[in-house]
Enzyme design. Structure first.
Site, PDB file in Angstrom:
ATOM      1  N   GLU A 128     -23.101   9.243 -56.301  1.00  0.00           N
ATOM      2  CA  GLU A 128     -24.102   8.365 -56.898  1.00  0.00           C
ATOM      3  C   GLU A 128     -25.046   7.904 -55.803  1.00  0.00           C
ATOM      4  O   GLU A 128     -24.605   7.396 -54.763  1.00  0.00           O
ATOM      5  CB  GLU A 128     -23.497   7.141 -57.585  1.00  0.00           C
ATOM      6  CG  GLU A 128     -24.599   6.308 -58.242  1.00  0.00           C
ATOM      7  CD  GLU A 128     -24.126   5.028 -58.912  1.00  0.00           C
ATOM      8  OE1 GLU A 128     -24.943   4.404 -59.611  1.00  0.00           O
ATOM      9  OE2 GLU A 128     -22.954   4.650 -58.727  1.00  0.00           O
ATOM     10  N   ASP A 159     -29.822   6.566 -45.572  1.00  0.00           N
ATOM     11  CA  ASP A 159     -30.865   7.185 -46.383  1.00  0.00           C
ATOM     12  C   ASP A 159     -30.267   8.403 -47.091  1.00  0.00           C
ATOM     13  O   ASP A 159     -29.825   9.352 -46.439  1.00  0.00           O
ATOM     14  CB  ASP A 159     -32.031   7.603 -45.476  1.00  0.00           C
ATOM     15  CG  ASP A 159     -33.225   8.125 -46.255  1.00  0.00           C
ATOM     16  OD1 ASP A 159     -33.041   8.710 -47.337  1.00  0.00           O
ATOM     17  OD2 ASP A 159     -34.353   7.965 -45.768  1.00  0.00           O
ATOM     18  N   ASP A 197     -36.087   3.161 -57.470  1.00  0.00           N
ATOM     19  CA  ASP A 197     -37.358   2.440 -57.380  1.00  0.00           C
ATOM     20  C   ASP A 197     -38.504   3.449 -57.377  1.00  0.00           C
ATOM     21  O   ASP A 197     -38.518   4.371 -56.561  1.00  0.00           O
ATOM     22  CB  ASP A 197     -37.390   1.617 -56.092  1.00  0.00           C
ATOM     23  CG  ASP A 197     -38.493   0.575 -56.098  1.00  0.00           C
ATOM     24  OD1 ASP A 197     -39.610   0.907 -56.543  1.00  0.00           O
ATOM     25  OD2 ASP A 197     -38.251  -0.549 -55.646  1.00  0.00           O
ATOM     26  N   THR A 209     -24.723   1.336 -65.875  1.00  0.00           N
ATOM     27  CA  THR A 209     -25.017   0.598 -64.651  1.00  0.00           C
ATOM     28  C   THR A 209     -25.421  -0.824 -65.009  1.00  0.00           C
ATOM     29  O   THR A 209     -25.652  -1.164 -66.171  1.00  0.00           O
ATOM     30  CB  THR A 209     -26.176   1.259 -63.881  1.00  0.00           C
ATOM     31  OG1 THR A 209     -27.381   1.078 -64.633  1.00  0.00           O
ATOM     32  CG2 THR A 209     -25.930   2.737 -63.658  1.00  0.00           C
ATOM     33  N   HIS A 210     -25.545  -1.660 -63.986  1.00  0.00           N
ATOM     34  CA  HIS A 210     -26.004  -3.034 -64.189  1.00  0.00           C
ATOM     35  C   HIS A 210     -27.385  -3.041 -64.844  1.00  0.00           C
ATOM     36  O   HIS A 210     -27.623  -3.787 -65.806  1.00  0.00           O
ATOM     37  CB  HIS A 210     -26.052  -3.755 -62.839  1.00  0.00           C
ATOM     38  CG  HIS A 210     -26.709  -5.090 -62.892  1.00  0.00           C
ATOM     39  ND1 HIS A 210     -26.078  -6.209 -63.386  1.00  0.00           N
ATOM     40  CD2 HIS A 210     -27.956  -5.499 -62.525  1.00  0.00           C
ATOM     41  CE1 HIS A 210     -26.893  -7.243 -63.325  1.00  0.00           C
ATOM     42  NE2 HIS A 210     -28.035  -6.850 -62.811  1.00  0.00           N
TER      43      HIS A 210
END
Length: 218
Positions: free
Chosen positions: A52, A104, A127, A198-199
């Site tokens: 993930e 990263d 993002d 997910t959250h």
């Protein structure tokens, strides 16, 4: 979770993968000396591996790993507080089949993950970094899409979810351009009541936002 946050780093260490961080003064030096990940050494077994990328508070990672102990999970997250928070949760819940890397993801996939060695990639709500000056931070590029295709084993799956329609369309185009990947539009299983969310998934669904999901198979 407040108690878990106070766990000493020694208790969290078994879950943490040593990797250089882009904000480290020694990033350039250490990034040029990558250590290839050997799954059997990292996890102590030969179980299938899923990754993930950008796991945030670790809801999906911890829930999926607990439900599927026969699979190993590697989580990659660039924000150290989230890495430590998730590691504490794993200790508290006695979940042993997860490792966490604070680095990263683009670098780690390219430099440390062997070709055809991953069963699935999970990339949820990255993002979009719309501003021009932030473009270098964007996760999905043509190069990253190629790396995703490279590390997946034949039959391996990439799960991609976002609430940003434009980013969804842009990313799907990049992934479709990879000749090794085939998009499958039947994602009913991923959106069913038994899905591991997910959250952000739970938050945005509660707010009534449109969630865009895609599944690509190698």
């Amino acid at each position: 979770m407040a108690r878990a946050r106070r766990l000493p780093i020694e208790a969290l260490a078994p879950y943490l993968v040593e990797a250089p961080h882009p904000r480290s003064p020694r990033w350039r030096e250490l990034a040029q000396k990558p250590q290839p990940l050997k799954w059997s050494v990292l996890f102590g077994n030969d179980q299938a591996v899923e990754i993930e990328i950008g796991f945030g508070k670790g809801m999906f990672l911890a829930t999926a790993a607990a439900a599927r102990p026969h699979v190993n999970f590697l989580g990659i997250e660039i924000e150290r507080p989230y890495v430590l928070l998730t590691a504490a949760r794993l200790v508290k819940d006695h979940i042993a089949n997860v490792r966490l890397a604070c680095t990263d993801a683009r670098w780690l996939l390219k430099q440390c993950v062997a070709e055809g060695s991953v069963q699935a990639l999970h990339i949820y709500f990255p993002d979009p970094w719309w501003k021009h000056r932030h473009q270098k931070r964007k996760l999905f590029t043509a190069e990253f899409a190629a790396e995703c295709a490279r590390v997946l084993q034949p039959g391996g799956v990439l799960h991609f979810v976002t609430d940003v329609a434009a980013y969804f369309d842009e990313t799907c185009k990049l992934l479709v351009q990879q000749n090794l990947l085939r998009r499958e539009d039947d994602v009913a299983k991923a959106t069913g009541s038994d899905a591991v969310l997910t959250h952000f998934d739970r938050k945005y669904c509660a707010e009534g936002r449109a969630i865009h999901r895609a599944r690509f198979v190698k």
